[in-house]
Design a protein around this motif. Structure first.
Motif, PDB file in Angstrom:
ATOM      1  N   VAL A   1       0.848  -1.196   0.000  1.00  0.00           N
ATOM      2  CA  VAL A   1       0.000   0.000   0.000  1.00  0.00           C
ATOM      3  C   VAL A   1       0.878   1.238   0.000  1.00  0.00           C
ATOM      4  O   VAL A   1       1.884   1.290   0.711  1.00  0.00           O
ATOM      5  CB  VAL A   1      -0.930   0.005   1.234  1.00  0.00           C
ATOM      6  CG1 VAL A   1      -1.797   1.261   1.253  1.00  0.00           C
ATOM      7  CG2 VAL A   1      -1.809  -1.254   1.238  1.00  0.00           C
TER       8      VAL A   1
ATOM      9  N   SER B   1      -4.811   5.381   8.766  1.00  0.00           N
ATOM     10  CA  SER B   1      -5.253   4.499   7.691  1.00  0.00           C
ATOM     11  C   SER B   1      -4.359   3.272   7.589  1.00  0.00           C
ATOM     12  O   SER B   1      -4.839   2.135   7.452  1.00  0.00           O
ATOM     13  CB  SER B   1      -5.262   5.257   6.352  1.00  0.00           C
ATOM     14  OG  SER B   1      -5.632   4.402   5.297  1.00  0.00           O
TER      15      SER B   1
ATOM     16  N   VAL C   1      -5.075  -0.837   7.771  1.00  0.00           N
ATOM     17  CA  VAL C   1      -4.598  -1.851   6.823  1.00  0.00           C
ATOM     18  C   VAL C   1      -3.994  -3.015   7.597  1.00  0.00           C
ATOM     19  O   VAL C   1      -4.313  -4.191   7.362  1.00  0.00           O
ATOM     20  CB  VAL C   1      -3.547  -1.267   5.853  1.00  0.00           C
ATOM     21  CG1 VAL C   1      -2.909  -2.378   5.022  1.00  0.00           C
ATOM     22  CG2 VAL C   1      -4.167  -0.223   4.942  1.00  0.00           C
TER      23      VAL C   1
ATOM     24  N   ASN D   1      -4.792  -6.826   7.542  1.00  0.00           N
ATOM     25  CA  ASN D   1      -3.814  -7.377   6.605  1.00  0.00           C
ATOM     26  C   ASN D   1      -2.420  -7.229   7.213  1.00  0.00           C
ATOM     27  O   ASN D   1      -1.611  -6.426   6.737  1.00  0.00           O
ATOM     28  CB  ASN D   1      -3.880  -6.628   5.266  1.00  0.00           C
ATOM     29  CG  ASN D   1      -5.278  -6.541   4.684  1.00  0.00           C
ATOM     30  OD1 ASN D   1      -5.671  -7.363   3.865  1.00  0.00           O
ATOM     31  ND2 ASN D   1      -6.036  -5.537   5.116  1.00  0.00           N
TER      32      ASN D   1
ATOM     33  N   CYS E   1       3.158  -1.077   4.125  1.00  0.00           N
ATOM     34  CA  CYS E   1       2.648   0.254   3.789  1.00  0.00           C
ATOM     35  C   CYS E   1       3.819   1.228   3.742  1.00  0.00           C
ATOM     36  O   CYS E   1       4.624   1.278   4.677  1.00  0.00           O
ATOM     37  CB  CYS E   1       1.652   0.736   4.849  1.00  0.00           C
ATOM     38  SG  CYS E   1       0.167  -0.287   5.008  1.00  0.00           S
TER      39      CYS E   1
ATOM     40  N   ILE F   1      -9.568   0.960   6.305  1.00  0.00           N
ATOM     41  CA  ILE F   1      -9.767  -0.370   5.728  1.00  0.00           C
ATOM     42  C   ILE F   1     -10.480  -1.228   6.753  1.00  0.00           C
ATOM     43  O   ILE F   1     -10.130  -1.225   7.936  1.00  0.00           O
ATOM     44  CB  ILE F   1      -8.415  -1.000   5.317  1.00  0.00           C
ATOM     45  CG1 ILE F   1      -7.926  -0.440   3.982  1.00  0.00           C
ATOM     46  CG2 ILE F   1      -8.529  -2.489   5.177  1.00  0.00           C
ATOM     47  CD1 ILE F   1      -7.776   1.024   3.883  1.00  0.00           C
TER      48      ILE F   1
ATOM     49  N   LEU G   1      -7.773  -7.521   2.229  1.00  0.00           N
ATOM     50  CA  LEU G   1      -7.658  -6.950   0.890  1.00  0.00           C
ATOM     51  C   LEU G   1      -7.173  -7.947  -0.163  1.00  0.00           C
ATOM     52  O   LEU G   1      -7.014  -7.581  -1.329  1.00  0.00           O
ATOM     53  CB  LEU G   1      -6.706  -5.745   0.921  1.00  0.00           C
ATOM     54  CG  LEU G   1      -7.174  -4.550   1.745  1.00  0.00           C
ATOM     55  CD1 LEU G   1      -6.069  -3.487   1.813  1.00  0.00           C
ATOM     56  CD2 LEU G   1      -8.448  -3.949   1.171  1.00  0.00           C
TER      57      LEU G   1
ATOM     58  N   ILE H   1     -13.552  -0.500   2.107  1.00  0.00           N
ATOM     59  CA  ILE H   1     -12.677   0.662   2.261  1.00  0.00           C
ATOM     60  C   ILE H   1     -13.552   1.901   2.409  1.00  0.00           C
ATOM     61  O   ILE H   1     -14.301   2.256   1.493  1.00  0.00           O
ATOM     62  CB  ILE H   1     -11.736   0.837   1.047  1.00  0.00           C
ATOM     63  CG1 ILE H   1     -10.846  -0.393   0.864  1.00  0.00           C
ATOM     64  CG2 ILE H   1     -10.873   2.088   1.226  1.00  0.00           C
ATOM     65  CD1 ILE H   1      -9.933  -0.324  -0.350  1.00  0.00           C
TER      66      ILE H   1
END
Length: 245
Positions: A28, A44, A48, A52, A57, A105, A109, A223
């Motif tokens: 990401v 954010s 994630v 996940n 990220c 999120i 994903l 999302i």
């Protein structure tokens, strides 16, 4: 474990990213200008990781910004009017999910990344595409039935076609003079030589209807991408924003 060190096409040096070999294939990316935007991007990224945990990220931001909570960082070059349009082709991943900072999120994903087995680039329609501000013309009139794509959630794989598309988008944004980037994205997508897929709205949830709050048989949002998740100066809005998970 391995250390992956990447350099962008324009010679930009990325921070080191530590991740397992197979995980380096997908990740990401965020782009944040200013501390407040880095802070909401960090929130954010935490969401994630919640769903996940093995998905890395990384963030593009200013030199010296606090990048805790991210697996790596890039420094945004000086002189960019809208950094997002200029750096997406330099993702360190083969499969990238770009997220605006005002996102949360709420699910695994993996099914989303599965689309990249067959498509080069994916994004969701602008929900209120009928409004005049979403029907602006840059160089050509397009059918109303080909609405703008919201560029705050973009899924793509790194190949010659997506690299060429993002490079064209960066040039187009600079030339067109619009304050928003979706006008040029839409027109370039119309002519693009790539396989594009339109995401279901639950993968870029921008608007809720009253029925969804009470009861709805619609799929749950995966999302969230909501204005309230942007940096808030108002204390109550900031408190409410931080409640959203």
């Amino acid at each position: 474990m391995m250390i992956v060190q990447t350099r962008g096409a324009a010679g930009r040096q990325a921070a080191e990213v530590t991740m397992a070999d197979e995980q380096a294939q997908r990740g990401v990316v965020y782009v944040a200008w200013g501390k407040a935007h880095v802070d909401v991007a960090r929130r954010s990224a935490a969401s994630v990781k919640k769903h996940n945990p093995d998905l890395p990220c990384v963030i593009w931001c200013s030199a010296g910004d606090d990048t805790s909570g991210f697996d790596g960082s890039f420094v945004i070059p000086d002189g960019l009017k809208r950094p997002k349009t200029a750096v997406l082709q330099d993702s360190p991943f083969q499969e990238t999910l770009f997220l605006d900072n005002d996102t949360i999120i709420r699910a695994d994903l993996s099914p989303l990344f599965g689309l990249l087995q067959n498509f080069d680039l994916c994004g969701a329609h602008v929900v209120l595409w009928h409004r005049p501000r979403h029907l602006k013309v840059w160089r050509k009139e397009l059918p109303e039935s080909f609405p703008e794509i919201n560029t705050g959630v973009l899924l793509y794989r790194k190949n010659d076609k997506t690299t060429a598309f993002f490079e064209s988008w960066a040039r187009a944004f600079d030339e067109a003079g619009f304050r928003v980037d979706q006008v040029t994205f839409r027109e370039l997508l119309w002519d693009a030589d790539l396989r594009f897929y339109v995401l279901p709205p639950q993968f870029n949830k921008r608007v809720f209807e009253g029925s969804e709050v009470i009861y709805s048989d619609q799929p749950k949002a995966r999302i969230l991408h909501l204005p309230i998740l942007r940096p808030q100066k108002n204390g109550f809005k900031r408190w409410f924003s931080n409640l959203i998970r």
